[in-house]
Design a protein around this motif. Structure first.
Motif, PDB file in Angstrom:
ATOM      1  N   GLU A 215       0.838  -1.207   0.000  1.00 16.92           N
ATOM      2  CA  GLU A 215       0.000   0.000   0.000  1.00 16.92           C
ATOM      3  C   GLU A 215       0.869   1.253   0.000  1.00 16.92           C
ATOM      4  O   GLU A 215       0.574   2.234  -0.677  1.00 16.92           O
ATOM      5  CB  GLU A 215      -0.936  -0.001   1.202  1.00 16.92           C
ATOM      6  CG  GLU A 215      -1.844   1.210   1.283  1.00 16.92           C
ATOM      7  CD  GLU A 215      -2.812   1.324   0.112  1.00 16.92           C
ATOM      8  OE1 GLU A 215      -3.181   2.465  -0.229  1.00 16.92           O
ATOM      9  OE2 GLU A 215      -3.193   0.300  -0.478  1.00 16.92           O
ATOM     10  N   LEU A 216       1.946   1.232   0.759  1.00 17.98           N
ATOM     11  CA  LEU A 216       2.882   2.361   0.785  1.00 17.98           C
ATOM     12  C   LEU A 216       3.430   2.612  -0.616  1.00 17.98           C
ATOM     13  O   LEU A 216       3.469   3.758  -1.078  1.00 17.98           O
ATOM     14  CB  LEU A 216       4.016   2.073   1.772  1.00 17.98           C
ATOM     15  CG  LEU A 216       4.996   3.196   2.024  1.00 17.98           C
ATOM     16  CD1 LEU A 216       5.458   3.152   3.484  1.00 17.98           C
ATOM     17  CD2 LEU A 216       6.195   3.124   1.132  1.00 17.98           C
TER      18      LEU A 216
ATOM     19  N   LEU B 159      10.893   4.311   7.831  1.00 16.38           N
ATOM     20  CA  LEU B 159      10.126   4.938   8.912  1.00 16.38           C
ATOM     21  C   LEU B 159       8.927   4.078   9.294  1.00 16.38           C
ATOM     22  O   LEU B 159       8.643   3.889  10.481  1.00 16.38           O
ATOM     23  CB  LEU B 159       9.655   6.337   8.494  1.00 16.38           C
ATOM     24  CG  LEU B 159      10.727   7.407   8.409  1.00 16.38           C
ATOM     25  CD1 LEU B 159      10.170   8.647   7.721  1.00 16.38           C
ATOM     26  CD2 LEU B 159      11.272   7.740   9.779  1.00 16.38           C
ATOM     27  N   PHE B 160       8.224   3.577   8.296  1.00 20.29           N
ATOM     28  CA  PHE B 160       7.056   2.730   8.563  1.00 20.29           C
ATOM     29  C   PHE B 160       7.460   1.504   9.373  1.00 20.29           C
ATOM     30  O   PHE B 160       6.879   1.223  10.420  1.00 20.29           O
ATOM     31  CB  PHE B 160       6.397   2.312   7.244  1.00 20.29           C
ATOM     32  CG  PHE B 160       5.248   1.376   7.440  1.00 20.29           C
ATOM     33  CD1 PHE B 160       3.986   1.856   7.767  1.00 20.29           C
ATOM     34  CD2 PHE B 160       5.411   0.005   7.318  1.00 20.29           C
ATOM     35  CE1 PHE B 160       2.919   0.997   7.969  1.00 20.29           C
ATOM     36  CE2 PHE B 160       4.354  -0.869   7.517  1.00 20.29           C
ATOM     37  CZ  PHE B 160       3.113  -0.371   7.838  1.00 20.29           C
ATOM     38  N   LEU B 161       8.448   0.781   8.895  1.00 21.76           N
ATOM     39  CA  LEU B 161       8.851  -0.456   9.569  1.00 21.76           C
ATOM     40  C   LEU B 161       9.446  -0.202  10.951  1.00 21.76           C
ATOM     41  O   LEU B 161       9.318  -1.042  11.843  1.00 21.76           O
ATOM     42  CB  LEU B 161       9.842  -1.232   8.704  1.00 21.76           C
ATOM     43  CG  LEU B 161       9.236  -1.884   7.466  1.00 21.76           C
ATOM     44  CD1 LEU B 161      10.329  -2.442   6.565  1.00 21.76           C
ATOM     45  CD2 LEU B 161       8.239  -2.967   7.846  1.00 21.76           C
TER      46      LEU B 161
ATOM     47  N   ASP C  24      -4.768  12.740   0.540  1.00 17.45           N
ATOM     48  CA  ASP C  24      -5.651  12.341  -0.558  1.00 17.45           C
ATOM     49  C   ASP C  24      -5.190  11.028  -1.190  1.00 17.45           C
ATOM     50  O   ASP C  24      -5.995  10.134  -1.444  1.00 17.45           O
ATOM     51  CB  ASP C  24      -5.722  13.424  -1.631  1.00 17.45           C
ATOM     52  CG  ASP C  24      -6.486  14.657  -1.179  1.00 17.45           C
ATOM     53  OD1 ASP C  24      -7.209  14.590  -0.162  1.00 17.45           O
ATOM     54  OD2 ASP C  24      -6.344  15.703  -1.858  1.00 17.45           O
ATOM     55  N   ALA C  25      -3.893  10.907  -1.425  1.00 15.59           N
ATOM     56  CA  ALA C  25      -3.349   9.702  -2.062  1.00 15.59           C
ATOM     57  C   ALA C  25      -3.481   8.473  -1.162  1.00 15.59           C
ATOM     58  O   ALA C  25      -3.678   7.364  -1.648  1.00 15.59           O
ATOM     59  CB  ALA C  25      -1.894   9.926  -2.446  1.00 15.59           C
ATOM     60  N   ALA C  26      -3.368   8.688   0.154  1.00  7.42           N
ATOM     61  CA  ALA C  26      -3.409   7.574   1.110  1.00  7.42           C
ATOM     62  C   ALA C  26      -4.812   7.255   1.616  1.00  7.42           C
ATOM     63  O   ALA C  26      -5.018   6.226   2.256  1.00  7.42           O
ATOM     64  CB  ALA C  26      -2.497   7.878   2.296  1.00  7.42           C
ATOM     65  N   GLY C  27      -5.756   8.144   1.372  1.00 10.71           N
ATOM     66  CA  GLY C  27      -7.119   7.910   1.840  1.00 10.71           C
ATOM     67  C   GLY C  27      -7.302   8.166   3.328  1.00 10.71           C
ATOM     68  O   GLY C  27      -8.043   7.444   3.995  1.00 10.71           O
TER      69      GLY C  27
ATOM     70  N   SER D  45      -5.211   2.479  11.713  1.00 13.53           N
ATOM     71  CA  SER D  45      -3.955   2.879  12.342  1.00 13.53           C
ATOM     72  C   SER D  45      -2.777   2.656  11.394  1.00 13.53           C
ATOM     73  O   SER D  45      -1.919   3.524  11.242  1.00 13.53           O
ATOM     74  CB  SER D  45      -3.744   2.099  13.640  1.00 13.53           C
ATOM     75  OG  SER D  45      -2.521   2.456  14.225  1.00 13.53           O
ATOM     76  N   LYS D  46      -2.747   1.525  10.745  1.00 13.35           N
ATOM     77  CA  LYS D  46      -1.644   1.239   9.820  1.00 13.35           C
ATOM     78  C   LYS D  46      -1.698   2.156   8.605  1.00 13.35           C
ATOM     79  O   LYS D  46      -0.671   2.614   8.119  1.00 13.35           O
ATOM     80  CB  LYS D  46      -1.646  -0.224   9.416  1.00 13.35           C
ATOM     81  CG  LYS D  46      -1.163  -1.094  10.565  1.00 13.35           C
ATOM     82  CD  LYS D  46      -0.771  -2.448  10.121  1.00 13.35           C
ATOM     83  CE  LYS D  46      -0.241  -3.210  11.329  1.00 13.35           C
ATOM     84  NZ  LYS D  46       0.179  -4.545  10.997  1.00 13.35           N
ATOM     85  N   ARG D  47      -2.882   2.449   8.116  1.00 15.90           N
ATOM     86  CA  ARG D  47      -3.009   3.385   6.990  1.00 15.90           C
ATOM     87  C   ARG D  47      -2.491   4.766   7.395  1.00 15.90           C
ATOM     88  O   ARG D  47      -1.826   5.447   6.619  1.00 15.90           O
ATOM     89  CB  ARG D  47      -4.462   3.468   6.529  1.00 15.90           C
ATOM     90  CG  ARG D  47      -4.652   4.300   5.275  1.00 15.90           C
ATOM     91  CD  ARG D  47      -6.069   4.242   4.747  1.00 15.90           C
ATOM     92  NE  ARG D  47      -6.643   2.915   4.683  1.00 15.90           N
ATOM     93  CZ  ARG D  47      -6.345   1.992   3.759  1.00 15.90           C
ATOM     94  NH1 ARG D  47      -5.470   2.260   2.840  1.00 15.90           N
ATOM     95  NH2 ARG D  47      -6.937   0.811   3.777  1.00 15.90           N
ATOM     96  N   ALA D  48      -2.760   5.168   8.620  1.00 15.76           N
ATOM     97  CA  ALA D  48      -2.264   6.450   9.117  1.00 15.76           C
ATOM     98  C   ALA D  48      -0.739   6.453   9.208  1.00 15.76           C
ATOM     99  O   ALA D  48      -0.092   7.452   8.878  1.00 15.76           O
ATOM    100  CB  ALA D  48      -2.876   6.752  10.483  1.00 15.76           C
ATOM    101  N   VAL D  49      -0.144   5.337   9.637  1.00 18.13           N
ATOM    102  CA  VAL D  49       1.316   5.246   9.713  1.00 18.13           C
ATOM    103  C   VAL D  49       1.918   5.271   8.313  1.00 18.13           C
ATOM    104  O   VAL D  49       2.960   5.903   8.083  1.00 18.13           O
ATOM    105  CB  VAL D  49       1.771   3.995  10.498  1.00 18.13           C
ATOM    106  CG1 VAL D  49       3.284   3.882  10.523  1.00 18.13           C
ATOM    107  CG2 VAL D  49       1.231   4.035  11.919  1.00 18.13           C
ATOM    108  N   VAL D  50       1.274   4.634   7.346  1.00 14.04           N
ATOM    109  CA  VAL D  50       1.730   4.695   5.949  1.00 14.04           C
ATOM    110  C   VAL D  50       1.756   6.147   5.490  1.00 14.04           C
ATOM    111  O   VAL D  50       2.754   6.624   4.935  1.00 14.04           O
ATOM    112  CB  VAL D  50       0.819   3.840   5.026  1.00 14.04           C
ATOM    113  CG1 VAL D  50       1.032   4.203   3.560  1.00 14.04           C
ATOM    114  CG2 VAL D  50       1.071   2.368   5.236  1.00 14.04           C
ATOM    115  N   ALA D  51       0.673   6.859   5.714  1.00 13.14           N
ATOM    116  CA  ALA D  51       0.581   8.249   5.265  1.00 13.14           C
ATOM    117  C   ALA D  51       1.623   9.140   5.949  1.00 13.14           C
ATOM    118  O   ALA D  51       2.310   9.921   5.283  1.00 13.14           O
ATOM    119  CB  ALA D  51      -0.828   8.786   5.519  1.00 13.14           C
TER     120      ALA D  51
END
Length: 107
Positions: free
Chosen positions: A16-17, A37-39, A80-83, A53-59
């Motif tokens: 997703e990232l 940074l994500f990992l 916008d790109a990450a939703g 939560s994971k989507r927020a960390v991706v963004a």
């Protein structure tokens, strides 16, 4: 720092990232920094494998990674790109840097 197991356990979110980075047309260095940074921080943010939560960390990782590597995108563009909401990035990116052992800017 993260382990190889973190990479395997978060394969879906790393994909997703990369998809989000494609939408943002980020360069290789920004993508690599965002992945690190994500990992490095995802397990600290997420106690229950919550997708939001994971989507927020991706963004937040993408925003911070692009900022660090000089391929900066706005919080709104990344959101916008990450939703996610722009406020999600605004609330997380500095703390994400601190958790990764980096000093966030003071401006």
């Amino acid at each position: 720092m993260y382990r190889a197991r973190d990479h395997v356990q978060n394969e879906r979110w790393l994909a997703e990232l990369q998809r989000t980075a494609d939408r943002l047309d980020l360069d290789t260095e920004a993508r690599s920094r965002a992945t690190d940074l994500f990992l490095s921080t995802v397990t600290e943010w997420d106690d229950d494998d919550n997708d939001d939560s994971k989507r927020a960390v991706v963004a937040a990782s993408l925003y911070a990674g692009s900022l660090i590597e000089g391929d900066q995108r706005s919080q709104g563009a990344v959101a916008d790109a990450a939703g996610v909401a722009r406020l999600t990035i605004q609330q997380r990116w500095k703390d994400l840097l601190e958790r990764a052992g980096l000093q966030p800017p003071s401006w």
